[in-house]
Design a protein around this motif. Sequence first.
Motif, PDB file in Angstrom:
ATOM      1  N   PHE A  36       0.861  -1.178   0.000  1.00 45.99           N
ATOM      2  CA  PHE A  36       0.000   0.000   0.000  1.00 45.99           C
ATOM      3  C   PHE A  36       0.897   1.228   0.000  1.00 45.99           C
ATOM      4  O   PHE A  36       1.840   1.316   0.774  1.00 45.99           O
ATOM      5  CB  PHE A  36      -0.910  -0.007   1.226  1.00 45.99           C
ATOM      6  N   ILE A  37       0.579   2.179  -0.875  1.00 46.71           N
ATOM      7  CA  ILE A  37       1.397   3.382  -1.017  1.00 46.71           C
ATOM      8  C   ILE A  37       0.482   4.600  -0.911  1.00 46.71           C
ATOM      9  O   ILE A  37      -0.583   4.648  -1.528  1.00 46.71           O
ATOM     10  CB  ILE A  37       2.114   3.405  -2.382  1.00 46.71           C
ATOM     11  N   LYS A  38       0.914   5.583  -0.115  1.00 47.49           N
ATOM     12  CA  LYS A  38       0.219   6.863  -0.036  1.00 47.49           C
ATOM     13  C   LYS A  38       1.230   7.946  -0.329  1.00 47.49           C
ATOM     14  O   LYS A  38       2.390   7.847   0.071  1.00 47.49           O
ATOM     15  CB  LYS A  38      -0.370   7.084   1.353  1.00 47.49           C
ATOM     16  N   GLY A  39       0.806   8.993  -1.049  1.00 47.61           N
ATOM     17  CA  GLY A  39       1.741  10.066  -1.341  1.00 47.61           C
ATOM     18  C   GLY A  39       1.062  11.280  -1.927  1.00 47.61           C
ATOM     19  O   GLY A  39      -0.134  11.273  -2.214  1.00 47.61           O
ATOM     20  N   THR A  40       1.833  12.333  -2.093  1.00 45.54           N
ATOM     21  CA  THR A  40       1.369  13.570  -2.704  1.00 45.54           C
ATOM     22  C   THR A  40       2.276  13.885  -3.878  1.00 45.54           C
ATOM     23  O   THR A  40       3.498  13.780  -3.768  1.00 45.54           O
ATOM     24  CB  THR A  40       1.418  14.734  -1.686  1.00 45.54           C
ATOM     25  N   THR A  41       1.684  14.253  -5.002  1.00 45.24           N
ATOM     26  CA  THR A  41       2.452  14.618  -6.192  1.00 45.24           C
ATOM     27  C   THR A  41       2.165  16.070  -6.529  1.00 45.24           C
ATOM     28  O   THR A  41       1.005  16.494  -6.578  1.00 45.24           O
ATOM     29  CB  THR A  41       2.065  13.719  -7.382  1.00 45.24           C
ATOM     30  N   ASN A  42       3.216  16.825  -6.752  1.00 48.06           N
ATOM     31  CA  ASN A  42       3.106  18.209  -7.206  1.00 48.06           C
ATOM     32  C   ASN A  42       3.540  18.234  -8.658  1.00 48.06           C
ATOM     33  O   ASN A  42       4.683  17.910  -8.971  1.00 48.06           O
ATOM     34  CB  ASN A  42       3.987  19.132  -6.365  1.00 48.06           C
ATOM     35  N   HIS A  43       2.637  18.609  -9.548  1.00 50.42           N
ATOM     36  CA  HIS A  43       2.889  18.577 -10.985  1.00 50.42           C
ATOM     37  C   HIS A  43       3.271  19.982 -11.464  1.00 50.42           C
ATOM     38  O   HIS A  43       2.591  20.959 -11.154  1.00 50.42           O
ATOM     39  CB  HIS A  43       1.626  18.089 -11.704  1.00 50.42           C
ATOM     40  N   PHE A  44       4.363  20.061 -12.213  1.00 45.11           N
ATOM     41  CA  PHE A  44       4.838  21.340 -12.741  1.00 45.11           C
ATOM     42  C   PHE A  44       4.894  21.267 -14.261  1.00 45.11           C
ATOM     43  O   PHE A  44       5.314  20.268 -14.826  1.00 45.11           O
ATOM     44  CB  PHE A  44       6.244  21.656 -12.209  1.00 45.11           C
ATOM     45  N   LEU A  45       4.493  22.370 -14.900  1.00 45.20           N
ATOM     46  CA  LEU A  45       4.605  22.504 -16.342  1.00 45.20           C
ATOM     47  C   LEU A  45       5.246  23.867 -16.608  1.00 45.20           C
ATOM     48  O   LEU A  45       4.719  24.895 -16.163  1.00 45.20           O
ATOM     49  CB  LEU A  45       3.218  22.419 -16.990  1.00 45.20           C
ATOM     50  N   ASN A  46       6.391  23.857 -17.282  1.00 48.15           N
ATOM     51  CA  ASN A  46       7.159  25.095 -17.516  1.00 48.15           C
ATOM     52  C   ASN A  46       7.434  25.840 -16.206  1.00 48.15           C
ATOM     53  O   ASN A  46       7.236  27.048 -16.109  1.00 48.15           O
ATOM     54  CB  ASN A  46       6.445  25.999 -18.515  1.00 48.15           C
ATOM     55  N   GLU A  47       7.832  25.090 -15.198  1.00 45.81           N
ATOM     56  CA  GLU A  47       8.186  25.603 -13.872  1.00 45.81           C
ATOM     57  C   GLU A  47       7.017  26.232 -13.118  1.00 45.81           C
ATOM     58  O   GLU A  47       7.206  26.950 -12.147  1.00 45.81           O
ATOM     59  CB  GLU A  47       9.355  26.595 -13.978  1.00 45.81           C
ATOM     60  N   ILE A  48       5.782  25.986 -13.573  1.00 42.48           N
ATOM     61  CA  ILE A  48       4.589  26.480 -12.884  1.00 42.48           C
ATOM     62  C   ILE A  48       3.845  25.278 -12.318  1.00 42.48           C
ATOM     63  O   ILE A  48       3.548  24.326 -13.022  1.00 42.48           O
ATOM     64  CB  ILE A  48       3.675  27.264 -13.853  1.00 42.48           C
TER      65      ILE A  48
END
Length: 168
Positions: free
Chosen positions: A38-50
């Motif tokens: 079981f895996i829990k996590g948070t992902t922060n997605h960036f596009l062109n440094e935004i």
Amino acid sequence: RWNSKNYSYNLGFNYSLNPKHTVGARYDFNRNFSEKSFIKGTTNHFLNEINDYNFQLNTQLGQPSRKHYVNAYYHGELTENTEIHIDADYVNGGGRGYQETINSDMLTGENTEVQTESANNYVLYAGKAWVSKKMLLGKVTLGSEASYTENKQEYKMLNEEVEIDLPS
């Protein structure tokens, strides 16, 4: 968190036919019945440094698997000056897996469920043989090795309607 239930068996022998000839073989069997994590996590997605998209994920994975391994050999002294050795291996294994992930968009609160299945199978054949002959000032050895491998993998999304909406 990780849960696993494994079995491993092996059987083998070495036998001297006489002081100049020996043979042996070994068989191993491994089985993983219920590997789960079981895996829990948070992902922060960036596009062109935004930072344009953030999500939390909860994932459950599982992949039962199995593997067979066989090895056999022969070693002999054909004459006082000549030896031969033959060694062979065979491996066959694979498994089936699944993954269920819930992606929660931290901005909208929308949940996207992603379900996948996978399967793999592999096989290996390998062999080695050599002959060695004592000469006047030393020893000459001639031999060869060969192997063959095959690996088949399959991956499938069960709810394909969400595949284009998933962030990379």
